[in-house]
Design an enzyme around this catalytic site. Structure first.
Site, PDB file in Angstrom:
ATOM      1  N   GLY A   1      -1.023  -7.749  -1.031  1.00 20.58           N
ATOM      2  CA  GLY A   1       0.003  -8.022  -1.587  1.00 20.58           C
ATOM      3  C   GLY A   1       0.760  -8.787  -1.511  1.00 20.58           C
TER       4      GLY A   1
ATOM      5  CD  GLN B   1       4.732 -12.705  -0.560  1.00 22.95           C
ATOM      6  OE1 GLN B   1       5.061 -11.952  -0.264  1.00 22.95           O
ATOM      7  NE2 GLN B   1       4.101 -13.427   0.225  1.00 22.95           N
TER       8      GLN B   1
ATOM      9  CB  CYS C   1       1.839 -14.790   4.934  1.00 27.12           C
ATOM     10  SG  CYS C   1       3.265 -14.321   3.578  1.00 27.12           S
ATOM     11  CG  LEU C   2      -1.057 -14.656  -0.629  1.00 30.23           C
ATOM     12  CD1 LEU C   2      -1.001 -14.584  -2.181  1.00 30.23           C
ATOM     13  CD2 LEU C   2      -2.128 -15.816  -0.502  1.00 30.23           C
TER      14      LEU C   2
ATOM     15  CG  HIS D   1       2.579  -8.799   6.350  1.00 22.19           C
ATOM     16  ND1 HIS D   1       1.884  -9.719   6.697  1.00 22.19           N
ATOM     17  CD2 HIS D   1       3.047  -9.475   4.728  1.00 22.19           C
ATOM     18  CE1 HIS D   1       2.035 -11.167   6.094  1.00 22.19           C
ATOM     19  NE2 HIS D   1       2.366 -11.091   4.978  1.00 22.19           N
ATOM     20  CD  GLU D   2       2.874  -8.305   0.893  1.00 22.04           C
ATOM     21  OE1 GLU D   2       3.981  -8.575   0.655  1.00 22.04           O
ATOM     22  OE2 GLU D   2       1.735  -8.375   1.196  1.00 22.04           O
TER      23      GLU D   2
ATOM     24  CG  HIS E   1       7.556 -10.707   2.346  1.00 21.30           C
ATOM     25  ND1 HIS E   1       7.623 -12.276   3.162  1.00 21.30           N
ATOM     26  CD2 HIS E   1       6.372 -10.445   2.624  1.00 21.30           C
ATOM     27  CE1 HIS E   1       6.315 -12.407   2.854  1.00 21.30           C
ATOM     28  NE2 HIS E   1       5.117 -11.770   2.642  1.00 21.30           N
TER      29      HIS E   1
HETATM   30 NI    NI Z   1       2.723 -12.304   3.692  1.00 16.85          NI
END
Ligand code: NI
Length: 185
Positions: free
Chosen positions: A45, A50, A98-99, A140-141, A144
């Site tokens: 995701g 991000q 998370c990236l 989670h996404e 953000h």
């Molecule tokens: Ni994340």
């Protein structure tokens, strides 16, 4: 085009993202770039903040891990202007990463069932319920988009324990296989 992933410490990750309108310039190109960036980083995701954009756009592809969890087969979606309407079901703990937080994995408690409203890439409105792992990744996404990250859900003790790792990410001392942008470089 693969874009750099903004790491923890970049202020954009702490801002509430804004809805976009149907005339948003080159949205399909943006969505394509987001998927490409996500696949390149081996994520499932990615949210627009991000990649440095304060807009409510999220891409998720769980089909790539459906060998392990068959119910995820075919789940590849773009969420435009999503908003969670309802959280229900029991709260379940599971480890997340998370990236934007390379090297950090923490257990996070989330609702197992959510109802949300969103538009797809063609600006068609949907009102849908998602459960289980899908609900987890979506929450989670969407965090953000509200300037939150998964570490915000961890206990003060856990936060203390990962503090030095977080400082390293802020300083750009990370070992990533994908392009990143830390706040200090
Ligand atoms: Ni994340």
């Amino acid at each position: 085009m693969i874009l750099p992933v903004y790491l923890y410490g970049n202020p954009i990750l702490r801002k509430v993202a804004e809805d976009i309108t149907a005339d948003y310039l080159e949205l399909s190109k943006l969505v394509e770039n987001m998927f490409e960036t996500m696949y390149n980083a081996e994520g499932v995701g990615l949210a627009a903040p991000q990649i440095g954009l304060g807009i409510r756009v999220v891409v998720i592809d769980l089909d790539i891990i459906s060998d392990d969890i068959p119910e995820l087969k075919g789940f590849k979606k773009t969420f435009i202007n999503p908003h969670i309407l309802e959280k229900s079901g029991e709260e379940v703990s599971q480890e997340e990463g998370c990236l934007s937080l390379p090297g950090i994995h923490e257990s996070v408690k989330r609702s197992s069932r959510i109802r949300l409203q969103y538009m797809d890439e063609n600006f068609i409105l949907h009102d849908e319920v998602f459960e289980g792992y899908k609900a987890r990744v979506i929450q989670h996404e969407f965090d953000h988009l509200d300037g939150k990250m998964f570490i915000d859900h961890t206990s003060p003790i856990r936060k203390q324990l990962i503090k030095s790792k977080l400082n390293n990410i802020v300083s750009g001392k990370v070992n990533c296989s994908y392009r990143t942008k830390s706040v200090r470089k």
